[in-house]
Design an enzyme around this catalytic site. Structure first.
Site, PDB file in Angstrom:
ATOM      1  N   ARG A 153      35.444  38.717  27.435  1.00 28.46           N
ATOM      2  CA  ARG A 153      36.273  39.570  28.288  1.00 28.46           C
ATOM      3  C   ARG A 153      36.959  40.645  27.436  1.00 28.46           C
ATOM      4  O   ARG A 153      37.300  40.417  26.277  1.00 28.46           O
ATOM      5  CB  ARG A 153      37.322  38.690  28.960  1.00 28.46           C
ATOM      6  CG  ARG A 153      38.387  39.401  29.805  1.00 28.46           C
ATOM      7  CD  ARG A 153      37.833  39.847  31.107  1.00 28.46           C
ATOM      8  NE  ARG A 153      38.910  40.023  32.103  1.00 28.46           N
ATOM      9  CZ  ARG A 153      38.822  40.845  33.138  1.00 28.46           C
ATOM     10  NH1 ARG A 153      37.741  41.563  33.321  1.00 28.46           N
ATOM     11  NH2 ARG A 153      39.813  40.933  34.008  1.00 28.46           N
ATOM     12  N   THR A 427      30.916  44.343  39.434  1.00 30.40           N
ATOM     13  CA  THR A 427      30.498  43.286  38.534  1.00 30.40           C
ATOM     14  C   THR A 427      29.027  42.961  38.787  1.00 30.40           C
ATOM     15  O   THR A 427      28.486  43.304  39.811  1.00 30.40           O
ATOM     16  CB  THR A 427      31.386  42.044  38.786  1.00 30.40           C
ATOM     17  OG1 THR A 427      32.731  42.443  38.621  1.00 30.40           O
ATOM     18  CG2 THR A 427      31.065  40.914  37.849  1.00 30.40           C
ATOM     19  N   SER A 445      31.004  42.893  33.690  1.00 24.40           N
ATOM     20  CA  SER A 445      31.560  43.927  34.558  1.00 24.40           C
ATOM     21  C   SER A 445      32.121  45.093  33.759  1.00 24.40           C
ATOM     22  O   SER A 445      32.498  44.939  32.588  1.00 24.40           O
ATOM     23  CB  SER A 445      32.687  43.318  35.401  1.00 24.40           C
ATOM     24  OG  SER A 445      33.331  44.276  36.194  1.00 24.40           O
ATOM     25  N   ILE A 446      32.171  46.268  34.426  1.00 23.05           N
ATOM     26  CA  ILE A 446      33.012  47.368  33.946  1.00 23.05           C
ATOM     27  C   ILE A 446      34.139  47.612  34.949  1.00 23.05           C
ATOM     28  O   ILE A 446      34.812  48.623  34.914  1.00 23.05           O
ATOM     29  CB  ILE A 446      32.208  48.660  33.694  1.00 23.05           C
ATOM     30  CG1 ILE A 446      31.438  49.101  34.939  1.00 23.05           C
ATOM     31  CG2 ILE A 446      31.288  48.507  32.491  1.00 23.05           C
ATOM     32  CD1 ILE A 446      30.765  50.464  34.794  1.00 23.05           C
ATOM     33  N   ASN A 447      34.319  46.650  35.856  1.00 27.03           N
ATOM     34  CA  ASN A 447      35.352  46.637  36.901  1.00 27.03           C
ATOM     35  C   ASN A 447      34.916  47.487  38.087  1.00 27.03           C
ATOM     36  O   ASN A 447      33.872  47.221  38.664  1.00 27.03           O
ATOM     37  CB  ASN A 447      36.714  47.067  36.362  1.00 27.03           C
ATOM     38  CG  ASN A 447      37.859  46.506  37.196  1.00 27.03           C
ATOM     39  OD1 ASN A 447      37.694  45.508  37.891  1.00 27.03           O
ATOM     40  ND2 ASN A 447      39.006  47.132  37.136  1.00 27.03           N
ATOM     41  N   ASP A 469      43.115  45.470  35.866  1.00 24.81           N
ATOM     42  CA  ASP A 469      43.250  44.070  36.245  1.00 24.81           C
ATOM     43  C   ASP A 469      44.591  43.476  35.823  1.00 24.81           C
ATOM     44  O   ASP A 469      44.902  42.336  36.178  1.00 24.81           O
ATOM     45  CB  ASP A 469      42.112  43.249  35.642  1.00 24.81           C
ATOM     46  CG  ASP A 469      40.804  43.445  36.389  1.00 24.81           C
ATOM     47  OD1 ASP A 469      40.827  44.062  37.465  1.00 24.81           O
ATOM     48  OD2 ASP A 469      39.755  43.004  35.893  1.00 24.81           O
ATOM     49  N   SER A 489      38.462  36.856  38.001  1.00 25.07           N
ATOM     50  CA  SER A 489      37.973  35.838  38.928  1.00 25.07           C
ATOM     51  C   SER A 489      36.504  35.516  38.685  1.00 25.07           C
ATOM     52  O   SER A 489      35.896  34.758  39.452  1.00 25.07           O
ATOM     53  CB  SER A 489      38.152  36.305  40.377  1.00 25.07           C
ATOM     54  OG  SER A 489      39.512  36.444  40.694  1.00 25.07           O
ATOM     55  N   GLY A 510      32.213  40.493  42.817  1.00 24.99           N
ATOM     56  CA  GLY A 510      33.022  40.511  44.029  1.00 24.99           C
ATOM     57  C   GLY A 510      34.510  40.424  43.778  1.00 24.99           C
ATOM     58  O   GLY A 510      35.270  40.109  44.697  1.00 24.99           O
ATOM     59  N   GLY A 511      34.946  40.674  42.519  1.00 26.97           N
ATOM     60  CA  GLY A 511      36.373  40.664  42.245  1.00 26.97           C
ATOM     61  C   GLY A 511      36.997  39.324  42.582  1.00 26.97           C
ATOM     62  O   GLY A 511      36.432  38.256  42.314  1.00 26.97           O
TER      63      GLY A 511
END
Length: 606
Positions: A153, A427, A445-447, A469, A489, A510-511
């Protein structure tokens, strides 16, 4: 995670054209205006003229033997799954899954295949992940049965502070600095994470594993309807960050379907990494271009931040569901903890007696999700900075207490309970498994779609906006601090049978909805004995602390009306919350993969 909508696309382009015209000087305004209005007019033609698939493009495209959409541009709902005797990989692009199985065909294991797929996804799904991002992976070694979790992360830069984003009296950020531009960028971890996974758990040479992604960047990937809308939605961002727009525009407009997008800059960056390893990214010319580009757009990442970035190998969180062993992501991701918490609550009910997505079933899920999300909001953060009651949140007794509070005849608002006494908006996901029992789930992810918008000059990849985030409010569990990891998440998950034999690996983008989505698919397969692809194909619902049930298409209106009668507010999600990718081992030894039909995803077997 948006379904394509042509009316919306045209409106977005028209709006973007207005913004673009306002920045054009008098000397060249006429020519540019004529050209762009013509292009916009062409985009506004009858949809059927635009929906057709260019057979010649597919004929000359290496991966043109399967596409995710129909002649009318809608997603295919069939032919998403796959089986294999040697291995199966499921990801959000057919090209990437195909690359993964090609690695297996060359003798690689599931981990080699997943890393190759991950690098390829950064090429052909640039809106969701890539070299400028980070993520998590869960791995099972076939020989030993040992399961490890890899945390790559992103982290906050060393110069980050709690008050770095300006907020109003309600704690809302008053500008876009937390979403777009240099300040939104956290120190990326994907390259270090993927290379570590490959070196420790893979079997193949780095150059061989990365070569297919390099070739994909050189030769180009097909723009699907889903990708077309993603590019159109990002058109203003492309104007604001021209290094980004340079890659994904054609004739000064976002690239449309049936085009092949080549990215030679990204190919060159991948070659540097293939040659030099992690030092090719975190030190030297690529690192310098990252720092310079972030600084250009008011960011604070330094060369020292990149050089000092480290990944962490950890033990996954563990729980059970009707005898199956659930292993998933530990903090700083909240996903694994809350996935287990949801399943613990549902275990107090006979899920087989409910008709899937009738009002009672949706009501139970809604009440469960609301309680879990309330706990998430109150307790979750980076455990290196705040105390988190992980054991309490995953306690069966705590889940029993929460389950006892649910009234099946009434919708309620929930505050966070007290787990301490039991302590004792994009993501991508890859699932891969092979005949030797090697399993891996990677969620990266890159958000948000296309992250911060910042592209290091000449490097071909987009930097994340994962600083978003964090909470912008000082003093909270998830507030910004130097070198801290933002709450996540992401929930790559492995499920074992009672005898510890491999059963399933799955995950989703999906955040904050990720673990809620996965809980539904897991319940469908375990409780209702559903085929994996059928379980993924079902619509899903979501609820959280907003106390509003979101539902996907195909949920029965009569059941929704009954849900309203219980006091629920409901709203339709246009498309899907995210896209589940999964692989399971069947009793006869066949490996079976499923892929989400609301995306470009495809499972491929070998």
């Amino acid at each position: 995670m948006k379904r394509f909508n042509y009316k919306k696309r045209i409106l977005l382009i028209l709006l973007s054209m207005i913004l673009a015209f306002s920045n054009v000087g008098c000397s060249n305004k006429s020519n540019n205006t004529t050209k762009e209005v013509k292009a916009t007019t062409e985009s506004s033609q009858v949809e059927n003229q635009r929906n057709s698939i260019d057979k010649e493009v597919l004929k000359n495209y290496k991966y043109g033997d399967w596409i995710s959409f129909n002649e009318d541009g809608t997603f295919k709902k069939d032919d998403r799954g796959a089986t294999g005797k040697n291995g199966v990989i499921s990801s959000q692009r057919y090209e990437a899954s195909k690359i993964g199985t090609s690695i297996m065909e060359k003798g690689g294991n599931a981990i080699d295949a997943a890393v190759a797929t991950a690098f390829a996804l950064g090429v052909c799904e640039p809106n969701a992940s890539g070299l400028g991002g980070g993520g998590f992976a869960i791995i099972r070694e076939g020989k030993t049965g040992e399961i490890k979790f890899i945390d790559f992360r992103e982290v906050a830069p060393s110069a980050a502070s709690e008050d770095m984003f300006p907020i109003d009296k309600d704690g809302k950020v008053i500008d876009e600095s937390k979403i777009h531009g240099g300040k939104a960028v956290a120190v990326p971890g994907e390259v270090k994470g993927l290379l570590y996974i490959l070196e420790k758990y893979g079997t193949m040479d780095r150059k061989d594993v990365m070569q297919p992604a390099i070739e994909l960047a050189e030769n180009g990937f097909l723009v699907t309807p889903k990708a077309e809308v993603a590019f159109a939605d990002a058109y203003k961002l492309m104007k604001d960050y021209p290094e980004f727009g340079k890659i994904y525009t054609k004739d000064n407009l976002p690239v449309e379907r049936n085009n092949i997008v080549k990215n030679p800059d990204l190919a060159n960056t991948l070659k540097i990494i293939a040659e030099k390893g992690e030092d090719g990214f975190y030190k030297g010319e690529v690192a310098e271009s990252i720092v310079n580009s972030v600084k250009k757009y008011d960011g604070i990442i330094t060369l020292e931040d990149l050089a000092n970035y480290n990944i962490h190998e950890m033990e996954p969180v563990a729980g059970t569901y009707h005898g199956y062993k659930i292993l998933s992501s530990p903090t700083p991701s909240s996903g694994g903890t809350h996935l287990i918490q949801i399943l613990n609550i549902l275990e107090n009910y006979d899920m087989t007696k409910y008709k899937l997505y009738d009002s009672n079933y949706m009501h139970l899920l809604s009440e469960t999700f609301k309680m879990v999300y309330a706990d998430r909001a109150k307790y979750m953060g980076d455990p290196n900075y705040v105390k988190v009651p992980i054991k309490g949140l995953m306690s069966k007794e705590y889940a029993k207490k929460l389950a006892s509070k649910i009234d099946m005849n009434e919708c309620k608002n929930w505050d966070a309970d007290d787990p301490w006494k039991y302590e004792g908006d994009d993501t991508s996901h890859i699932s891969s498994a092979d005949k030797d029992g090697n399993m891996i789930g990677i969620t990266k992810s890159i958000n948000y779609y296309f992250g911060s918008g910042v592209v290091p000059e000449g490097r071909g990849f987009i930097l994340n906006n994962h600083m978003d985030d964090f909470s912008p409010v000082p003093g909270e569990p998830n507030s910004v601090q130097p070198n801290k990891k933002p709450l996540s998440s992401m929930s790559p998950t492995i499920i074992l049978r009672e005898d510890n034999s491999p059963y399933m690996v799955l995950g989703a983008p999906g955040g904050s909805s990720i673990f809620a989505q996965l809980s539904q698919v897991i319940s469908h397969v375990i409780d209702n004995k559903m085929d994996l692809q059928d379980a993924i194909n079902l619509p899903r619902i979501l609820d959280n602390i907003d106390n509003k049930v979101q539902y996907m298409e195909d949920v029965n209106q009569e059941e929704l009306d009954k849900l309203k009668a219980l006091g629920h507010e409901i709203t339709k999600e246009e498309g899907a919350f995210g896209f589940v990718q999964a692989v399971e081992y069947l009793e006869d030894g066949t490996i079976n993969g499923g892929a989400d039909p609301y995306s470009d995803a495809k499972a491929v077997g070998y």
